[in-house]
Design a protein around this motif. Structure first.
Motif, PDB file in Angstrom:
ATOM      1  N   GLY A   1       0.852  -1.177   0.000  1.00 11.65           N
ATOM      2  CA  GLY A   1       0.000   0.000   0.000  1.00 11.65           C
ATOM      3  C   GLY A   1       0.886   1.225   0.000  1.00 11.65           C
ATOM      4  O   GLY A   1       2.110   1.115  -0.120  1.00 11.65           O
ATOM      5  N   ASN A   2       0.257   2.406   0.173  1.00 13.94           N
ATOM      6  CA  ASN A   2       1.086   3.616   0.072  1.00 13.94           C
ATOM      7  C   ASN A   2       2.029   3.782   1.255  1.00 13.94           C
ATOM      8  O   ASN A   2       2.930   4.610   1.214  1.00 13.94           O
ATOM      9  N   LEU A   3       1.854   2.977   2.295  1.00 13.30           N
ATOM     10  CA  LEU A   3       2.794   3.026   3.417  1.00 13.30           C
ATOM     11  C   LEU A   3       3.937   2.026   3.232  1.00 13.30           C
ATOM     12  O   LEU A   3       4.977   2.139   3.875  1.00 13.30           O
ATOM     13  N   ALA A   4       3.739   1.036   2.363  1.00 16.93           N
ATOM     14  CA  ALA A   4       4.768   0.018   2.123  1.00 16.93           C
ATOM     15  C   ALA A   4       4.749  -0.369   0.647  1.00 16.93           C
ATOM     16  O   ALA A   4       4.359  -1.472   0.283  1.00 16.93           O
ATOM     17  N   PRO A   5       5.208   0.543  -0.231  1.00 19.39           N
ATOM     18  CA  PRO A   5       5.135   0.250  -1.672  1.00 19.39           C
ATOM     19  C   PRO A   5       5.867  -1.026  -2.046  1.00 19.39           C
ATOM     20  O   PRO A   5       5.458  -1.744  -2.959  1.00 19.39           O
ATOM     21  N   ASP A   6       6.979  -1.314  -1.361  1.00 21.68           N
ATOM     22  CA  ASP A   6       7.744  -2.526  -1.684  1.00 21.68           C
ATOM     23  C   ASP A   6       7.458  -3.667  -0.719  1.00 21.68           C
ATOM     24  O   ASP A   6       8.158  -4.688  -0.733  1.00 21.68           O
ATOM     25  N   GLY A   7       6.464  -3.487   0.127  1.00 22.23           N
ATOM     26  CA  GLY A   7       6.022  -4.583   0.976  1.00 22.23           C
ATOM     27  C   GLY A   7       6.399  -4.430   2.439  1.00 22.23           C
ATOM     28  O   GLY A   7       7.347  -3.731   2.809  1.00 22.23           O
ATOM     29  N   ALA A   8       5.588  -5.070   3.266  1.00 18.95           N
ATOM     30  CA  ALA A   8       5.849  -5.207   4.696  1.00 18.95           C
ATOM     31  C   ALA A   8       5.267  -6.568   5.057  1.00 18.95           C
ATOM     32  O   ALA A   8       4.460  -7.117   4.304  1.00 18.95           O
ATOM     33  N   ILE A   9       5.698  -7.132   6.177  1.00 19.27           N
ATOM     34  CA  ILE A   9       5.208  -8.476   6.499  1.00 19.27           C
ATOM     35  C   ILE A   9       4.592  -8.519   7.897  1.00 19.27           C
ATOM     36  O   ILE A   9       4.890  -7.690   8.754  1.00 19.27           O
ATOM     37  N   ILE A  10       3.742  -9.516   8.087  1.00 23.44           N
ATOM     38  CA  ILE A  10       3.158  -9.786   9.394  1.00 23.44           C
ATOM     39  C   ILE A  10       2.968 -11.301   9.516  1.00 23.44           C
ATOM     40  O   ILE A  10       2.758 -11.986   8.508  1.00 23.44           O
ATOM     41  N   LYS A  11       3.078 -11.774  10.737  1.00 25.13           N
ATOM     42  CA  LYS A  11       2.892 -13.201  10.996  1.00 25.13           C
ATOM     43  C   LYS A  11       1.523 -13.382  11.649  1.00 25.13           C
ATOM     44  O   LYS A  11       1.377 -13.172  12.856  1.00 25.13           O
ATOM     45  N   PRO A  12       0.504 -13.731  10.869  1.00 22.41           N
ATOM     46  CA  PRO A  12      -0.852 -13.792  11.424  1.00 22.41           C
ATOM     47  C   PRO A  12      -0.983 -14.766  12.596  1.00 22.41           C
ATOM     48  O   PRO A  12      -1.755 -14.522  13.518  1.00 22.41           O
ATOM     49  N   SER A  13      -0.218 -15.858  12.573  1.00 25.04           N
ATOM     50  CA  SER A  13      -0.393 -16.847  13.642  1.00 25.04           C
ATOM     51  C   SER A  13       0.067 -16.316  14.990  1.00 25.04           C
ATOM     52  O   SER A  13      -0.287 -16.864  16.026  1.00 25.04           O
TER      53      SER A  13
END
Ligand code: FES
Length: 580
Positions: free
Chosen positions: A388-400
């Motif tokens: 998104g516009n806050l992370a154009p090249d991506g960001a990650i999260i670990k849903p578990s």
């Protein structure tokens, strides 16, 4: 001893023969100095020379037992007719090294690469354990591309404190929050230290070390069952000896790292990471290793391959058990057996068999620890990649490891301009924050910190903890420990120090996180963001000398593995000039 081993057509034509097989001044010099150890002449008759790359250090408690492990590898090498040569490399100690062991992962990888290339070895065994030693050694070895086996040092025995199992890292974060919330005394907090570290070995949660040991096994560069055998279990030493035997055969069969590890091996490792609820750090490390090997693995592969993988393993930080329990329950082979229908079964592994030949008979002995795929521990163990516009090249999260109710959330940003700013203000009762807010931390990425420290799992303000709230959305360009948990968005790229949009977030901005929709949005008009960018003063690193200067100038962003740009790829082991 001559003649007791299988016929070896490559004998005398090995890489090491360029040092030891020469009947001239240089051959004399290479052999003679080595003979000061009392090595018989036939050790230089063309038999495989095996490097044992050892990350032993007393400053790295996770790897402090590696002299014993190395001796067992040597036994195996001798048994198969090779000659072992142990050599030291930089030992990144996650628990001791400042400002962060990640800063030095690439330095260690350079040490490994140049050592392998410059020394007379035909194959190499990598002794790894603490978080960064596994990727650092695999990266360096990948750039050289000799026959290679990983031997992990194994996890510590489970922690026990007052009748409760406690996990490395996980309970440091938990107990620390309890002290802040007034639920635990400082005296009790400190008394748990010894109980949390009962034996040799690395962190015994499914943190980064256990994750990387699991990925080394599932990618096929470590022997079957490498991941979970406790460090002090006799079977760990058997495995080390078997690795010593096997690497000699791999040299004879010319099984290099690149001939063993293909794209499907990496894809298997990514899927296994989902099934074990593995560390977010694995993303950055596997991207870097793939980059060294020239295998095109991206963040999108992580999202795609992990999206439908259920988490099967009930281990801290996401669950209740620890690595010792995991080993007794069947370990990684039992998890891989459950992934029938997901993994690439024909992917080759270091022992010469396919992953499925290794694991198809594996049994699970404790269904509280390893769940079946049709009744998983958690529905999704994979890593989600947000853009998104806050992370154009991506960001990650670990849903578990996150709170389900925060997977879709809109909140007011509370911004910390640095980790020092966070530490100065987080306990201030006047801090304008409540549990619906989103905590934002800047300048903790690869260039900014530098080294992308594990500070992304910012502890919550005490006034919120005292309400009984244990999780809030947090966003940063940092990493977090694999032993940590929470609704934590990490590795935002580009980072603030590289002029990423994270740098322009201000207190009071609204942020939307939508994990199912894979979206991270800063609700600020484009024109306003451009105004803020134009007014930005840029980032100047205070580090102007030595390795750190090289690192800041050349480190790539998190979405491509945070390697140094000039280290990406491999150059094999071309013969270098003689030294005299
Ligand atoms: Fe070494 Fe955790 S501190 S593995």
């Amino acid at each position: 001893m001559a003649g007791t081993y299988p016929k070896d057509p490559r004998k005398g034509k090995r890489r090491s023969s360029q040092w030891y097989g020469k009947a001239d001044r240089d051959g004399y010099a290479h052999r003679s100095w080595m003979k000061n150890r009392g090595l018989p002449a036939d050790q230089f008759d063309g038999r495989p020379i095996i490097g044992i790359c050892n990350t032993w250090s007393e400053f790295n408690p996770c790897n402090a037992h590696f002299r014993d492990i190395a001796e067992r590898v040597k036994r195996g090498v001798y048994e198969s007719g090779g000659v072992p040569m142990e050599f030291p490399v930089f030992s990144n100690s996650e628990s001791q090294l400042r400002p962060t062991a990640m800063l030095y992962r690439n330095l260690a990888s350079m040490d490994v690469e140049e050592s392998i290339r410059g020394l007379p070895m035909d194959g190499v065994v990598l002794l790894v354990g603490c978080d960064k030693t596994t990727p650092a050694l695999m990266m360096g070895a990948a750039s050289c591309d000799l026959p290679t086996i990983v031997v992990s040092g194994g996890p510590m025995l489970n922690g026990h404190y007052r009748g409760e199992q406690i996990g490395s890292g996980t309970h440091v974060w938990k107990f620390s929050e309890m002290v802040k919330a007034g639920e635990m005394s400082l005296e009790d907090f400190m008394s748990a230290e010894q109980d949390n570290a009962r034996s040799a070995g690395h962190c015994m949660t499914m943190g980064t070390a256990s994750t990387m040991a699991s990925l080394a096994e599932s990618i096929g560069i470590a022997l079957h069952a490498n991941a979970a055998i406790p460090a002090v279990d006799s079977r760990r030493y058997v495995l080390a000896q078997m690795a010593g035997r096997r690497i000699v055969d791999m040299v004879r069969e010319d099984i290099t790292m690149s001939s063993l590890l293909k794209r499907e091996n990496f894809e298997n490792a990514i899927m296994v990471n989902g099934a074990i609820g593995g560390s977010t750090n694995a993303v950055i490390h596997m991207l870097a290793i793939a980059g060294r090997m020239g295998i095109d693995i991206t963040l999108d592969d992580w999202d795609r391959l992990g999206r439908n993988i259920p988490c099967l393993v009930n281990l801290m930080p996401s669950g209740a058990y620890l690595m010792e329990d995991f080993f007794y329950a069947g370990g990684l082979p039992a998890v891989i057996r459950e992934l029938d229908g997901y993994i690439h079964k024909d992917a080759k592994t270091a022992n010469g068999r396919t992953i499925w030949e290794n694991c198809s008979d594996a049994r699970t002995w404790n269904r509280e620890v390893i769940f079946p795929v049709d009744r998983p521990f958690k529905p999704n163990g994979g890593i989600a990649v947000l853009r998104g516009n806050l992370a154009p090249d991506g960001a990650i999260i670990k849903p578990s490891a996150a709170s389900p109710e925060l997977m879709t959330h809109r909140g007011r940003a509370v911004v910390f301009e640095s980790v020092e700013d966070y530490r100065d203000r987080i306990e201030d009762p006047e801090l304008d924050i409540d549990e619906t807010c989103i905590m934002v931390l800047k300048y903790c990425g690869p260039k900014g910190y530098p080294g992308m420290a594990e500070v992304g799992n910012m502890g919550l303000p005490p006034k919120i903890l005292k309400k009984g709230v244990t999780d809030m959305v947090r966003i940063s360009d940092a990493r977090m420990s694999g032993t940590a948990y929470g609704t934590v968005v990490l590795h935002t790229a580009p980072e603030a120090a590289a002029g990423g949009p994270l740098a322009f977030v201000r207190n009071g901005d609204m942020i939307e996180i939508d994990v199912p929709g894979r979206r991270l949005h800063l609700d600020v008009p484009d024109e306003e963001l451009e105004r803020r960018r134009a007014a930005w003063n840029g980032f100047e690193s205070p580090y102007d000398r030595g390795y750190t200067r090289i690192y800041v100038e050349h480190v790539t962003q998190a979405d491509t593995g945070a390697d140094l740009d000039f280290l990406v790829g491999k150059s094999g082991t071309p013969l270098l000039r003689e030294s005299h």
